[in-house]
Design a protein around this motif. Structure first.
Motif, mmCIF file in Angstrom:
data_model
loop_
_atom_site.group_PDB
_atom_site.id
_atom_site.type_symbol
_atom_site.label_atom_id
_atom_site.label_comp_id
_atom_site.label_asym_id
_atom_site.label_seq_id
_atom_site.Cartn_x
_atom_site.Cartn_y
_atom_site.Cartn_z
ATOM 1 N N GLU A 216 0.828 -1.168 -0.058
ATOM 2 C CA GLU A 216 -0.020 -0.016 0.066
ATOM 3 C C GLU A 216 0.818 1.232 -0.209
ATOM 4 N N ALA A 217 1.887 1.195 0.825
ATOM 5 C CA ALA A 217 2.782 2.420 0.964
ATOM 6 C C ALA A 217 3.625 2.679 -0.578
ATOM 7 N N SER A 218 3.922 1.570 -1.087
ATOM 8 C CA SER A 218 4.826 1.631 -2.355
ATOM 9 C C SER A 218 3.795 2.037 -3.338
ATOM 10 N N ASN A 219 2.521 1.766 -3.333
ATOM 11 C CA ASN A 219 1.327 2.348 -4.452
ATOM 12 C C ASN A 219 0.967 3.636 -4.188
ATOM 13 N N GLN A 220 0.797 4.024 -2.964
ATOM 14 C CA GLN A 220 0.410 5.247 -2.792
ATOM 15 C C GLN A 220 1.687 6.337 -3.213
ATOM 16 N N PHE A 221 2.623 6.097 -2.524
ATOM 17 C CA PHE A 221 4.018 7.116 -2.468
ATOM 18 C C PHE A 221 4.344 7.196 -4.111
ATOM 19 N N LEU A 222 4.493 5.929 -4.632
ATOM 20 C CA LEU A 222 4.996 5.773 -6.240
ATOM 21 C C LEU A 222 4.200 6.609 -6.794
ATOM 22 N N ARG A 223 2.732 6.359 -6.615
ATOM 23 C CA ARG A 223 1.806 7.353 -7.546
ATOM 24 C C ARG A 223 2.010 8.877 -7.466
ATOM 25 N N LEU A 224 2.210 9.239 -6.179
ATOM 26 C CA LEU A 224 2.303 10.638 -5.783
ATOM 27 C C LEU A 224 3.637 11.116 -6.403
ATOM 28 N N THR A 225 4.661 10.272 -6.107
ATOM 29 C CA THR A 225 6.092 10.783 -6.574
ATOM 30 C C THR A 225 6.156 10.768 -8.135
ATOM 31 N N VAL A 226 5.683 9.858 -8.737
ATOM 32 C CA VAL A 226 5.328 10.147 -10.215
ATOM 33 C C VAL A 226 4.871 11.173 -10.606
#
Length: 676
Positions: A216-226
């Motif tokens: 969940e953390a990788s999905n959320q923060f990866l989306r926001l970072t991209v």
């Protein structure tokens, strides 16, 4: 302070605030959209400039935009790591790119960053560095070229000053761009570092502080970072591209879009070659229908461009029957290329019907009549007027050149009439404000349906061909003395010799050369005195040529011999001439300051006295102009030449006559006196 200045200062203060104070998500979304908009405007402006100095503020603007983007990066990073949210814009960009597969979306994002950093940013930096170096290296040579042109008289002091300033501005600009490009490179590196920080610390914060699973953390923060990286890198990519466009821009008359389409599609036949190649690809396993459609578009485009080029090829209309086909490979043609036509008339493409007989244009016939009329008036053969179109001019614009130098310009609307309205209120008639080109009178271009109304109001209404013809006539009269060279003088002498051989032999080649005769005739033409009565002029030269070789003095004797002609030229309907006389005090002042040399005489008067005389003449001329009379100054023969020399530069329209140039029977009325 102006609102524009306050807005820029406020923007800089906002950037500083963004670095310190947390911003709500909705405000970050607004600022991100503003950032993208500014980047888009910058690249569009860069594409539409014709030379780099037109966007001279770009280096400073580049720094401000870079600082703005970094401030946004700081604010969005703070929101992502502290709240796990940075506004709807970042979330939308991230979701759109990543989609259902975060890994694939992240790879695409990395490719975008690599392109931005390695290709665009590095290239712009290198081009800026090389441009700055070459511009600085070329400065001494350019300065020497300007000094050489100034010393040879090709340019004036003001032109030299302007060119030096432009060279300094170019050096400053490219030097500033070299430094500013380093900020672009640093911005790209900072963007990569911020992305790495967001991913690493986002995962740590999401798992350790927010209690999210690793997925969940990788999905959320990866989306926001991209998303954050995209909204930052897209404007950065546009700005970097704009930097490359500005520093690689070669000065031209068109913008980037015009130059690309014009030069890329310059050879339409090459599109047929490209079409054939694409069509052959269709014979391979590549989709035949797709290649056929593309090839068809190429063939159609090549045909249209070829047709357009044929229609827009410059057409030259030589006057009368002088159109000759010449072999471009002939060595003689090179000589013709470097020679100037005595008189040239060039016009924009919208005025082609003016000269095209197939479209009802009669300009060629009018020019023939002008040459005949001026031959009778001036007594010289007017050279052929070269008529051609020029796509570099505005569509309705025309230009007149004498010996290669532009001496007049004008604008004509073929679907309008020119109404000259002395004393009529401008608002009483709808039209386009203009100035009558030949005499400088206020006028308007009016629609055809207003012609009768304008005439009823007392305006003089003239059609476009007549406006052009009158302008050509007056320009030829004004520059007739420049058009009369030694060759033309020789033709006049040869023609006179057929009827007066003894008279010609008594004048030339001794005591006067053809050059001396040409100077005398040019002096007469310069003051609008016809040389048609050539026998009288030669009689005078025969009488006085043995006593002096001063062509200025001989010109004065010739004017006195043509007194009847000059008197009739300025007499009014009442057989009277209104004049402004020179007081005895002023005449004595001028006569006392005439210096005699072996090369002739000249007026050596102090500037203060000159200014007083010119100012007094100007005041009297203004009074006379209220009576709508030709301004004429009357003085003694001894000072006439020097008075004309004194005022010629400031009051060229003023006629200066001497008492010996007026017939005794003519009534002279003095309407003013020049005093100091």
């Amino acid at each position: 302070m102006k609102i524009k200045d306050l807005s820029v200062l406020s923007a800089v203060i906002l950037i500083i605030v963004m670095l310190v104070i947390p911003m709500p998500g909705w405000l970050l979304s607004v600022l991100i959209l503003i950032n993208i908009t500014l980047a888009l405007i910058v690249i569009l402006v860069a594409m539409n400039t014709t030379e780099a100095l037109e966007f001279a503020v770009f280096p400073s603007l580049l720094l401000l935009l870079t600082l703005f983007r970094l401030g946004l990066n700081v604010s969005t990073t703070r929101s992502i790591l502290s709240e796990g949210d940075a506004g709807v814009v970042i979330d939308t960009f991230g979701s759109f790119v990543i989609g259902d597969n975060p890994l694939v979306g992240f790879v695409i994002f990395l490719i975008l960053i690599i392109i931005q950093f390695i290709v665009i940013t590095k290239g712009s930096e290198r081009v800026s560095e090389v441009s700055a170096r070459f511009t600085l290296d070329a400065m001494p040579g350019k300065q020497m070229s300007i000094d050489a042109d100034l010393n040879s008289g090709l340019i004036s002091e003001q032109q030299a000053k302007d060119r030096r300033e432009k060279i300094e501005q170019e050096a400053d600009f490219y030097g500033a761009m070299d430094g500013a490009s380093k900020f672009v490179k640093g911005d790209a590196i900072a963007g990569i570092v911020i992305v790495i920080i967001n991913i690493i610390f986002g995962l740590i914060i999401g798992v350790a502080q927010m209690g999210l699973s690793f997925g969940e953390a990788s999905n959320q923060f990866l989306r926001l970072t991209v998303g954050d990286g995209l909204v930052s890198q897209i404007p950065a990519l546009l700005i970097s591209t704009a930097t490359g466009i500005v520093v690689t821009r070669v000065a031209s008359e068109g913008n980037l879009g015009t130059d690309i389409t014009k030069q890329l599609l310059r050879f339409p036949k090459l599109l047929y070659v490209a079409a054939f190649t694409i069509f052959m690809f269709g014979l391979t396993p590549i989709n035949f229908g797709l290649t056929s459609v593309i090839a068809g578009f190429l063939v159609f485009g090549g045909y249209q461009l070829s047709k357009k080029q044929t229609e827009e090829d410059p057409v030259e209309w030589p006057e009368e029957e002088e159109m000759e086909k010449q072999d471009m490979s002939s060595p003689d043609n090179i000589i013709q290329m470097i020679s100037n036509d005595p008189i040239e008339f060039e016009f924009g493409y919208a005025l082609i019907p003016l000269a095209d007989a197939n479209q009802g244009g009669d300009l060629l016939d009018r020019v023939v009549m002008i040459r005949r009329q001026l031959a009778l008036e001036l007594g010289m053969v007017i050279p052929v007027v070269r008529i051609r179109d020029n796509i570099q001019l505005n569509p309705n614009e025309y230009s007149l050149k004498v010996k290669g130098n532009e001496v007049a310009k004008g604008e004509v609307y073929l679907d309008h009439y020119m109404a000259m309205m002395p004393g009529i209120e401008e608002e009483d008639l709808d039209g386009i404000d203009t100035t009558e080109p030949a005499f400088g009178l206020p006028a308007k271009w009016i629609a055809e349906n207003l012609k009768d109304e304008a005439e009823m109001m007392g305006a003089t209404v003239v059609d476009p061909p007549s406006v052009v013809s009158t302008h050509i006539t007056e320009i030829i009269k004004q520059y007739a003395h420049e058009l009369l060279g030694r060759e033309e003088t020789k033709q006049l002498i040869d023609h006179l010799k057929e009827s007066n051989p003894i008279l010609v032999e008594e004048v030339t080649p001794e005591p006067l050369s053809i050059g001396d005769v040409q100077k005398v005739l040019a002096k007469l033409l310069r003051e609008q005195v016809s040389i048609r009565n050539l026998p009288v002029i030669f009689e005078t030269l025969a009488d006085f040529g043995k006593m002096t070789n001063d062509t200025d003095l001989l010109g004065e004797y010739a004017r006195q011999a043509l007194s009847s002609q000059i008197s009739n030229q300025y007499i009014n309907d009442e057989q009277m001439i209104k004049v402004i006389t020179i007081s005895g005090q002023v005449e004595k002042l001028i006569a006392d300051h005439v210096q005699q040399t072996e090369h002739g005489s000249y007026l050596s008067l102090d500037p203060e006295s000159q200014q007083k005389i010119i100012q007094s003449i100007h005041q009297e001329v203004e009074k006379l102009s209220l009576q709508e009379a030709t301004p004429i100054i009357l003085c003694s023969p001894a000072v006439r030449m020097y008075v004309k020399q004194l005022i010629e530069r400031f009051l060229p329209q003023v006629v200066v006559l001497s008492y010996n140039e007026l017939e005794p029977a003519i009534e002279v009325q003095s309407v003013g006196v020049v005093n100091v």
